[in-house]
Design a protein around this motif. Structure first.
Motif, PDB file in Angstrom:
ATOM      1  N   ILE A  48       0.816  -1.217   0.000  1.00  0.00           N
ATOM      2  CA  ILE A  48       0.000   0.000   0.000  1.00  0.00           C
ATOM      3  C   ILE A  48       0.850   1.268   0.000  1.00  0.00           C
ATOM      4  CG2 ILE A  48      -1.870  -1.203   1.176  1.00  0.00           C
ATOM      5  CD1 ILE A  48      -1.078   0.265   3.723  1.00  0.00           C
ATOM      6  N   SER A  49       2.095   1.183   0.474  1.00  0.00           N
ATOM      7  CA  SER A  49       2.950   2.375   0.502  1.00  0.00           C
ATOM      8  C   SER A  49       3.436   2.764  -0.882  1.00  0.00           C
ATOM      9  CB  SER A  49       4.149   2.135   1.426  1.00  0.00           C
ATOM     10  OG  SER A  49       4.934   1.045   0.960  1.00  0.00           O
ATOM     11  N   LEU A  50       3.187   1.917  -1.894  1.00  0.00           N
ATOM     12  CA  LEU A  50       3.605   2.242  -3.250  1.00  0.00           C
ATOM     13  C   LEU A  50       2.726   3.303  -3.897  1.00  0.00           C
ATOM     14  CD1 LEU A  50       4.366  -1.354  -4.578  1.00  0.00           C
ATOM     15  CD2 LEU A  50       6.016   0.368  -3.837  1.00  0.00           C
ATOM     16  N   ASP A  51       1.550   3.547  -3.337  1.00  0.00           N
ATOM     17  CA  ASP A  51       0.619   4.515  -3.911  1.00  0.00           C
ATOM     18  C   ASP A  51       0.392   5.648  -2.909  1.00  0.00           C
ATOM     19  OD1 ASP A  51      -1.394   5.918  -5.168  1.00  0.00           O
ATOM     20  OD2 ASP A  51      -2.375   4.113  -5.935  1.00  0.00           O
ATOM     21  N   PRO A  52       1.053   6.795  -3.076  1.00  0.00           N
ATOM     22  CA  PRO A  52       0.888   7.908  -2.120  1.00  0.00           C
ATOM     23  C   PRO A  52      -0.533   8.467  -2.087  1.00  0.00           C
ATOM     24  CG  PRO A  52       2.836   8.212  -3.506  1.00  0.00           C
ATOM     25  CD  PRO A  52       2.050   7.097  -4.104  1.00  0.00           C
ATOM     26  N   MET A  53      -1.285   8.340  -3.186  1.00  0.00           N
ATOM     27  CA  MET A  53      -2.628   8.909  -3.214  1.00  0.00           C
ATOM     28  C   MET A  53      -3.524   8.246  -2.173  1.00  0.00           C
ATOM     29  SD  MET A  53      -5.424   8.981  -6.309  1.00  0.00           S
ATOM     30  CE  MET A  53      -5.755   7.232  -6.108  1.00  0.00           C
ATOM     31  N   PHE A  54      -3.487   6.914  -2.102  1.00  0.00           N
ATOM     32  CA  PHE A  54      -4.323   6.218  -1.134  1.00  0.00           C
ATOM     33  C   PHE A  54      -3.823   6.433   0.290  1.00  0.00           C
ATOM     34  CE2 PHE A  54      -5.746   3.818  -4.874  1.00  0.00           C
ATOM     35  CZ  PHE A  54      -7.107   3.817  -4.640  1.00  0.00           C
ATOM     36  N   MET A  55      -2.537   6.685   0.458  1.00  0.00           N
ATOM     37  CA  MET A  55      -2.039   7.013   1.791  1.00  0.00           C
ATOM     38  C   MET A  55      -2.585   8.364   2.256  1.00  0.00           C
ATOM     39  SD  MET A  55      -0.216   4.397   2.613  1.00  0.00           S
ATOM     40  CE  MET A  55       0.912   4.830   3.917  1.00  0.00           C
ATOM     41  N   GLU A  56      -2.692   9.307   1.330  1.00  0.00           N
ATOM     42  CA  GLU A  56      -3.282  10.595   1.688  1.00  0.00           C
ATOM     43  C   GLU A  56      -4.772  10.463   1.981  1.00  0.00           C
ATOM     44  OE1 GLU A  56      -2.435  13.270  -1.454  1.00  0.00           O
ATOM     45  OE2 GLU A  56      -0.252  13.274  -1.124  1.00  0.00           O
ATOM     46  N   VAL A  57      -5.465   9.624   1.205  1.00  0.00           N
ATOM     47  CA  VAL A  57      -6.886   9.386   1.472  1.00  0.00           C
ATOM     48  C   VAL A  57      -7.072   8.760   2.848  1.00  0.00           C
ATOM     49  CG1 VAL A  57      -8.885   8.021   0.760  1.00  0.00           C
ATOM     50  CG2 VAL A  57      -7.512   9.205  -0.957  1.00  0.00           C
ATOM     51  N   LEU A  58      -6.218   7.799   3.185  1.00  0.00           N
ATOM     52  CA  LEU A  58      -6.287   7.159   4.499  1.00  0.00           C
ATOM     53  C   LEU A  58      -6.013   8.161   5.613  1.00  0.00           C
ATOM     54  CD1 LEU A  58      -6.587   4.456   6.042  1.00  0.00           C
ATOM     55  CD2 LEU A  58      -4.127   4.136   5.780  1.00  0.00           C
ATOM     56  N   GLU A  59      -5.085   9.078   5.390  1.00  0.00           N
ATOM     57  CA  GLU A  59      -4.773  10.085   6.403  1.00  0.00           C
ATOM     58  C   GLU A  59      -5.955  11.012   6.656  1.00  0.00           C
ATOM     59  OE1 GLU A  59      -1.765  13.927   6.906  1.00  0.00           O
ATOM     60  OE2 GLU A  59      -1.340  12.377   5.392  1.00  0.00           O
ATOM     61  N   VAL A  60      -6.594  11.475   5.584  1.00  0.00           N
ATOM     62  CA  VAL A  60      -7.727  12.397   5.731  1.00  0.00           C
ATOM     63  C   VAL A  60      -8.905  11.704   6.410  1.00  0.00           C
ATOM     64  CG1 VAL A  60      -9.427  13.749   4.463  1.00  0.00           C
ATOM     65  CG2 VAL A  60      -7.022  13.812   3.774  1.00  0.00           C
ATOM     66  N   LEU A  61      -9.239  10.495   5.982  1.00  0.00           N
ATOM     67  CA  LEU A  61     -10.375   9.784   6.561  1.00  0.00           C
ATOM     68  C   LEU A  61     -10.127   9.407   8.019  1.00  0.00           C
ATOM     69  CD1 LEU A  61     -11.449   7.459   3.596  1.00  0.00           C
ATOM     70  CD2 LEU A  61     -12.502   9.575   4.361  1.00  0.00           C
ATOM     71  N   SER A  62      -8.892   9.079   8.363  1.00  0.00           N
ATOM     72  CA  SER A  62      -8.591   8.772   9.769  1.00  0.00           C
ATOM     73  C   SER A  62      -8.705  10.010  10.645  1.00  0.00           C
ATOM     74  CB  SER A  62      -7.183   8.165   9.877  1.00  0.00           C
ATOM     75  OG  SER A  62      -6.201   9.080   9.429  1.00  0.00           O
ATOM     76  N   LEU A  63      -8.322  11.173  10.132  1.00  0.00           N
ATOM     77  CA  LEU A  63      -8.482  12.413  10.903  1.00  0.00           C
ATOM     78  C   LEU A  63      -9.952  12.747  11.102  1.00  0.00           C
ATOM     79  CD1 LEU A  63      -5.688  14.733   9.449  1.00  0.00           C
ATOM     80  CD2 LEU A  63      -5.849  13.871  11.780  1.00  0.00           C
ATOM     81  N   VAL A  64     -10.757  12.562  10.059  1.00  0.00           N
ATOM     82  CA  VAL A  64     -12.198  12.819  10.189  1.00  0.00           C
ATOM     83  C   VAL A  64     -12.813  11.860  11.209  1.00  0.00           C
ATOM     84  CG1 VAL A  64     -14.397  12.786   8.956  1.00  0.00           C
ATOM     85  CG2 VAL A  64     -12.381  13.750   7.859  1.00  0.00           C
ATOM     86  N   THR A  65     -12.400  10.595  11.163  1.00  0.00           N
ATOM     87  CA  THR A  65     -12.916   9.609  12.119  1.00  0.00           C
ATOM     88  C   THR A  65     -12.509   9.953  13.541  1.00  0.00           C
ATOM     89  OG1 THR A  65     -12.677   7.944  10.376  1.00  0.00           O
ATOM     90  CG2 THR A  65     -13.098   7.153  12.600  1.00  0.00           C
ATOM     91  N   LEU A  66     -11.284  10.437  13.720  1.00  0.00           N
ATOM     92  CA  LEU A  66     -10.810  10.829  15.046  1.00  0.00           C
ATOM     93  C   LEU A  66     -11.669  11.946  15.631  1.00  0.00           C
ATOM     94  CD1 LEU A  66      -8.608  10.681  17.273  1.00  0.00           C
ATOM     95  CD2 LEU A  66      -7.272  12.306  15.924  1.00  0.00           C
ATOM     96  N   CYS A  67     -11.953  12.958  14.831  1.00  0.00           N
ATOM     97  CA  CYS A  67     -12.787  14.060  15.321  1.00  0.00           C
ATOM     98  C   CYS A  67     -14.231  13.616  15.527  1.00  0.00           C
ATOM     99  CB  CYS A  67     -12.732  15.224  14.336  1.00  0.00           C
ATOM    100  SG  CYS A  67     -11.090  15.955  14.164  1.00  0.00           S
ATOM    101  N   LEU A  68     -14.748  12.781  14.640  1.00  0.00           N
ATOM    102  CA  LEU A  68     -16.113  12.287  14.777  1.00  0.00           C
ATOM    103  C   LEU A  68     -16.290  11.503  16.078  1.00  0.00           C
ATOM    104  CD1 LEU A  68     -18.214  10.626  11.982  1.00  0.00           C
ATOM    105  CD2 LEU A  68     -17.982   9.474  14.161  1.00  0.00           C
ATOM    106  N   ALA A  69     -15.365  10.585  16.344  1.00  0.00           N
ATOM    107  CA  ALA A  69     -15.477   9.767  17.554  1.00  0.00           C
ATOM    108  C   ALA A  69     -15.333  10.608  18.810  1.00  0.00           C
ATOM    109  CB  ALA A  69     -14.411   8.669  17.522  1.00  0.00           C
ATOM    110  N   GLY A  70     -14.411  11.567  18.806  1.00  0.00           N
ATOM    111  CA  GLY A  70     -14.208  12.386  19.990  1.00  0.00           C
ATOM    112  C   GLY A  70     -15.398  13.270  20.314  1.00  0.00           C
TER     113      GLY A  70
END
Length: 583
Positions: free
Chosen positions: A229-251
């Motif tokens: 998965i580290s071969l594709d930076p685009m999906f790593m950025e998507v994962l970063e954004v969605l994880s941040l949204v999930t962090l704020c949503l859960a909190g």
């Protein structure tokens, strides 16, 4: 007693695996070939390294502790052996997924987790548990389909050994399938509505699901397949954004939630997003470190919360429990240890992993907005944890009756001790292994001492001045100055309550929209098929046609009979007339 001895042995073996894994530096791959056909072969593989040993040890410790706890929590269960068998099958499915590096073997453990979680969530056989289990199963089925599609992508490589691949070029389709499959299992945005719904399961099941088994399967899959998965930076950025949204949503949802068990579930969701964030920042080892520490203190937190709920007669409203320190001292001690580790209190297990991840975020190339979101999301963990502790330990009991049962037996105390050992010391034990493969050293000893000293000094200042007149006058002055702002803030929060309680309307979107579309479609199908042309050409149409034919036949027969009768009468009259004329 024999079962307790077996579960105790499981805990001992689990901690042994954790200790061995903390010093293991070799990797062993055991393969057994079942059949070969040309260049394609079916191989059963087992991967043994420090990650698999530590994770299996953690699952064994939590599984043994939960099974001992189950003998107290579900002592009056009629089908107790069936429940224990399902829990053991649940643990076995997770062990298979941990050990097998083959994607088909991973799918076996993946599906085993989905099937057994469905059976365990709907164990109580009521409408609420059935709805929660269906939502859980349907969301996890999305991940199953994506894993099957990943197997189709990898067949061109003549092998399904995911962890050994070094692709010459980026395969975006495979990376996207693996990423979103892991997000469905680990309940990341937009698939996070099923995780709080799974609270309909018994508390021992919740302790397993939300600590080391079902929800961690997706994180573990991304950690193991990181080279792909580290071969594709685009999906790593998507994962970063969605994880941040999930962090704020859960909190934000946990801050206003009134269900004690759901608050713990939302804290699991926020910690899963922290692990995903670490993976998106190219630090899978730190994500694994936090996965292990989180599993231990979260299982301890669930067991202590389950004890409170069970003792209050299954009341889960956070406003209806309080003053448990004197009635449930062991459970409250376990809760304090778990919440302290969850909040990252220095020198506990959660501190070692969270400190490294926070250091990673602040030293990475993240934007200022992302860094602020990380800080706010992690800070909210401490806020809702403190709210949960304050409500359970020190607040007034607003319920109708006090604690109904406060008998903390050995079956309850022993799991607390076993999991408290991990929540206190496993982070320190594993930090040496993690530091050896990580480029982040975390905070220095001087920074930790300063942080602890400031924390203790703040507590002492609050204690010393809480009853003084000057402190009260200062607080009253500040409150009056900020009363307008506070009232406006309270109105804003009051208006946002429904939005936050529904997890930013994701619960409505995940369940009611799907159900509404299904019901609308079924209504249209019913009106057009069952009540439409199928009825016209089917039984109703046949019945109407037969009735029309019979009515016409009846009318015809009535007219024919009357005409025949008239003819006969006419003939008789004519005959009589001629006879009269002749004679």
């Amino acid at each position: 007693m024999l079962n307790h001895f077996i579960f105790f042995a499981l805990i001992i073996f689990g901690y042994t695996f954790i200790l061995v894994g903390s010093v293991l530096s070799s990797v062993y791959l055991i393969e057994m070939v079942f059949w070969e056909l040309g260049s394609v072969s079916m191989v059963f593989s087992v991967l043994v390294d420090y990650m698999s040993l530590v994770f299996i040890g953690t699952v064994m410790v939590i599984g043994g502790s939960v099974l001992i706890y189950t003998s107290w929590y579900m002592s009056d269960e009629l089908y107790y052996k069936r429940f224990v068998s399902l829990v053991l099958l649940f643990i076995l499915s997770m062990v298979l997924m941990i050990l097998i590096p083959n994607l088909i073997g991973i799918l076996i453990g993946w599906d085993g987790l989905g099937l057994t979680s469905f059976l365990l969530v709907c164990y109580y056989c009521n409408s609420k548990s059935l709805a929660a289990s269906l939502l859980t199963a349907l969301t996890n089925r999305i991940g199953d389909v994506l894993i099957l599609m990943s197997i189709g992508f990898m067949i061109v490589e003549n092998s399904w050994s995911l962890y050994q691949f070094t692709f010459g070029e980026t395969i975006s389709g495979l990376v996207g399938l693996l990423t979103f499959a892991a997000m469905t299992k680990s309940a990341q945005m937009p698939f996070c509505a099923w995780l709080p719904a799974a609270m309909a399961a018994p508390t021992p099941v919740s302790a397993l699901v939300h600590s080391s088994t079902l929800v961690t399967a997706g994180v573990y899959l991304l950690i193991r397949s990181f080279k792909v998965i580290s071969l594709d930076p685009m999906f790593m950025e998507v994962l970063e954004v969605l994880s941040l949204v999930t962090l704020c949503l859960a909190g934000t949802s946990a801050l206003v939630c009134l269900d004690l068990k759901k608050v713990v579930a939302l804290s699991t969701l926020s910690q899963l997003s922290v692990m995903m964030l670490s993976i998106s920042l190219y630090a899978p080892v730190l994500a694994f470190f936090h996965l292990i520490t989180h599993a231990l203190f979260k299982a301890l937190l669930f067991l202590s919360v389950g004890s409170v709920i069970h003792s209050y007669g299954n009341i889960q409203d956070i406003r209806m429990v309080g003053g448990c320190w004197s009635t449930l001292p062991k459970s409250m001690s376990a809760m304090v240890i778990a919440v302290s580790s969850l909040s990252g209190l220095p020198f506990l297990s959660g501190f070692f992993s969270k400190d490294l991840i926070v250091d990673l975020c602040y030293s990475s190339s993240m934007s200022l907005m992302e860094v602020v979101l990380v800080g706010v999301g992690i800070a909210m963990t401490s806020v809702y944890s403190l709210r949960m502790i304050w409500s359970s330990l020190f607040s007034l009991n607003m319920g109708v009756s006090p604690v109904m049962s406060s008998d903390e037996k050995l079956e309850l105390t022993f799991p607390y001790l076993c999991l408290s050992l991990g929540a206190l010391f496993v982070g320190y034990v594993l930090s040496g292994q993690i530091m050896g493969v990580s480029q982040f050293s975390g905070s220095s000893n001087f920074e930790i001492v300063v942080l602890v000293g400031a924390f203790l000094l703040g507590l002492f200042f609050m204690w010393a001045n809480s009853g003084s007149l000057q402190f009260n006058l200062l607080f009253l002055f500040l409150y009056k100055k900020s009363s307008a702002f506070l009232s406006m803030l309270l109105k804003l929060v009051r208006h946002c309550f429904p939005f936050l309680l529904s997890m930013w309307c994701l619960e409505v979107v995940s369940s009611q929209v799907l159900a509404g579309v299904s019901l609308s479609l079924s209504e249209k199908l019913s009106s057009s098929l069952d009540n439409g042309w199928l009825e016209t050409i089917g039984p109703q149409g046949m019945m109407s046609n037969l009735m029309s034919v019979s009515q016409n036949n009846e009318q015809l027969q009535k007219g024919f009979f009357m005409s025949c009768l008239g003819g006969v009468v006419s003939c008789v009259l004519v005959l009589f007339f001629f006879v009269a004329l002749l004679f």
